[in-house]
Enzyme design. Structure first.
Site, PDB file in Angstrom:
ATOM      1  N   HIS A 144     -18.842   9.289   8.100  1.00  0.00           N
ATOM      2  CA  HIS A 144     -18.256   8.937   9.389  1.00  0.00           C
ATOM      3  C   HIS A 144     -19.257   8.110  10.182  1.00  0.00           C
ATOM      4  O   HIS A 144     -20.456   8.382  10.173  1.00  0.00           O
ATOM      5  CB  HIS A 144     -17.863  10.188  10.186  1.00  0.00           C
ATOM      6  CG  HIS A 144     -16.886   9.895  11.271  1.00  0.00           C
ATOM      7  ND1 HIS A 144     -17.275   9.421  12.513  1.00  0.00           N
ATOM      8  CD2 HIS A 144     -15.535   9.962  11.291  1.00  0.00           C
ATOM      9  CE1 HIS A 144     -16.192   9.231  13.248  1.00  0.00           C
ATOM     10  NE2 HIS A 144     -15.125   9.545  12.544  1.00  0.00           N
ATOM     11  N   HIS A 145     -18.762   7.081  10.864  1.00  0.00           N
ATOM     12  CA  HIS A 145     -19.655   6.147  11.564  1.00  0.00           C
ATOM     13  C   HIS A 145     -20.435   6.826  12.690  1.00  0.00           C
ATOM     14  O   HIS A 145     -21.473   6.326  13.129  1.00  0.00           O
ATOM     15  CB  HIS A 145     -18.844   4.976  12.130  1.00  0.00           C
ATOM     16  CG  HIS A 145     -19.574   3.670  12.085  1.00  0.00           C
ATOM     17  ND1 HIS A 145     -20.873   3.517  12.544  1.00  0.00           N
ATOM     18  CD2 HIS A 145     -19.206   2.446  11.635  1.00  0.00           C
ATOM     19  CE1 HIS A 145     -21.251   2.265  12.391  1.00  0.00           C
ATOM     20  NE2 HIS A 145     -20.268   1.593  11.834  1.00  0.00           N
ATOM     21  N   SER A 146     -19.952   7.975  13.156  1.00  0.00           N
ATOM     22  CA  SER A 146     -20.682   8.684  14.208  1.00  0.00           C
ATOM     23  C   SER A 146     -22.018   9.204  13.700  1.00  0.00           C
ATOM     24  O   SER A 146     -22.928   9.465  14.484  1.00  0.00           O
ATOM     25  CB  SER A 146     -19.849   9.866  14.728  1.00  0.00           C
ATOM     26  OG  SER A 146     -19.556  10.785  13.685  1.00  0.00           O
TER      27      SER A 146
END
Length: 482
Positions: A144-146
């Protein structure tokens, strides 16, 4: 294979709130993910992958923390016990009449429709015992890009890989020399500062206008994010020669990124000319090069050019270590880069136009402005409103563009020699995303497309490859005449 860096102390960081960018990437407007396809020269050994994961990435807080919403609906990273085997998938492969390359594309495309399990840390590894045209086996990494941006991902790759020439050494990166005004004379530096302020002001006004009303032309590659949000994305890649790109760079006195933008502009011109030509053919309208060129020049087509805004990119391999000067996370802004579409007899004209635009963009704080304004919007208006405004801005442009620098020499991932690295991202409101990743003497082009808008991404790869060849030939011809 243990990371040779300073280790984190788990008790110091049991809980940590999400950064503004991480919160933004979890909203329904984005839900942004990174997928990286890594080709291996050898068969993948599951035990080596599991052992390597335990000795490396799992020790990093972001890879050993899960996302938790507390009673006040605040999102936090909470450290948890990680079972590496729960994050590794080995799919059953039945090719039947499909090609190995086609199966890989279909498998990765299917992954874009499956959300990550939020009860665990937000990363997965898929091991494919699949011999493709450019690899013996394939590893697919989904994060996930987070958890982090592209630079963070490359720091993970560096920490988890070793030189195949020396299994005790971390890979090395090309040196990045950023422009500086310190060496300028007083008068020149004053002019530079005035232009910096002026360019930043102009870019800020264009940024506001794009959020409010300034939209790109509705071309066949723009797509409609409102219709495609729930649909799968298609990921394809093509590897070209980095030496050819460097030859052009040196001859034209540009950077590698400038050359890639020029090649992309030429390819998009060629691709769109063909798509409009097919439309004219269906309607029976006469086609001419002059009409096509005029039509292309009337198109407004802008890319969100992703920019790393970290004050330093040195110490990249140690980014996963606590106290590193090169910060982990999402430290990216973006520039609105206008492509100048046209059909030129001289392909070098694309490079000249790109260089003219990018030189002005480099003398602007636009990337820092977009990064800071998003943080301010989240603080003042909340993450939902900020996500809506950011999504509106991005959807009024056409595509995303990024370029990452990889290792200079061949490296191995937990004992598996790598043939290529093809990273990409999806979840943002664009029907086309171009990622360029260097590795050894290669440059891998990764395209993430909405197939409802771009049904022939391999043709766009062909155009990118062909335009690189034509630009290289033009450079060589110019050098020969000089």
């Amino acid at each position: 294979m243990e990371i040779k860096t300073r280790q984190h102390v788990p008790d110091e960081e049991e809980e940590q709130p999400l950064s503004p960018a991480a919160r933004l990437f979890h909203t329904s407007e984005f839900n942004l993910n990174i997928i990286s396809v890594i080709g291996s020269k050898s068969k993948i050994n599951l035990d080596m992958i599991i052992r390597g994961s335990k000795e490396s990435c799992i020790k990093h807080p972001r890879f050993s923390s899960r996302l938790v919403n507390d009673n006040r609906q605040e999102q936090k990273w909470v450290r948890t016990k990680v079972v590496a085997e729960d994050h590794v998938t080995i799919p059953k492969i039945e090719l039947e009449n499909a090609s190995a390359d086609g199966f890989l594309e279909s498998y990765v495309s299917d992954l874009t429709t499956i959300p990550l399990d939020t009860s665990k840390p937000l990363w997965e590894v898929h091991l494919l015992d699949l011999k493709t045209s450019d690899a013996e086996n394939v590893v697919v990494l989904k994060i996930h890009h987070s958890v982090g941006d592209g630079m963070s991902l490359m720091s993970l790759v560096h920490a988890c890989t070793r030189k195949t020439s020396n299994h005790d050494e971390l890979p090395s990166l090309p040196n990045e020399n950023r422009p500086s005004s310190k060496s300028m004379a007083g008068h020149s530096r004053l002019i530079w500062m005035v232009m910096l302020v002026w360019n930043t002001l102009c870019d800020a006004l264009k940024f506001i206008a794009t959020t409010m009303f300034l939209k790109d032309t509705d071309t066949p590659i723009k797509g409609d994010f409102r219709l495609s949000k729930s649909k799968r994305m298609c990921l394809v890649h093509r590897t070209v020669s980095l030496e050819d790109i460097k030859l052009i760079k040196n001859a034209m006195k540009m950077t590698v990124n400038d050359v890639l933008l020029g090649v992309a502009q030429a390819a998009l011109s060629q691709y769109l000319e063909r798509r409009y030509g097919e439309k004219e053919k269906k309607t029976g309208e006469p086609k001419s090069k002059r009409n096509s060129s005029n039509m292309l020049q009337e198109i407004r087509l802008r890319a969100c050019l992703l920019v790393n805004i970290r004050p330093t990119t040195g110490d990249l391999a140690n980014m996963m270590a606590k106290g590193s000067k090169c910060k982990w996370g999402n430290w990216i802004g973006y520039m609105l880069f206008p492509f100048s579409l046209a059909l030129h007899d001289d392909p070098l004209e694309h490079l000249r136009r790109v260089k003219s635009i990018i030189n002005r963009k480099k003398n602007s704080l636009e990337a820092l402005l977009t990064f800071t304004s998003t943080k301010i919007l989240i603080k003042l208006l909340g993450v939902v409103t900020a996500a809506s405004l950011t999504s509106r801005t991005i959807s009024n442009t056409t595509m995303s563009f990024s370029n990452l620098v990889g290792p200079n020499e061949e490296v191995s991932l937990f004992g598996h020699p790598i043939t290529y690295i093809a990273p990409s991202a999806y979840g943002h409101p664009h029907a086309l995303t171009m990622h360029f990743q260097s590795y050894m003497n290669k440059m891998t082009i990764s395209l993430t497309v909405d197939p409802t808008a771009i049904c022939d991404p391999h043709q766009l790869c062909d155009d990118l490859e062909e335009c690189l060849r034509s630009i290289k030939a033009a450079v060589q011809e110019r050098s020969a005449t000089q």
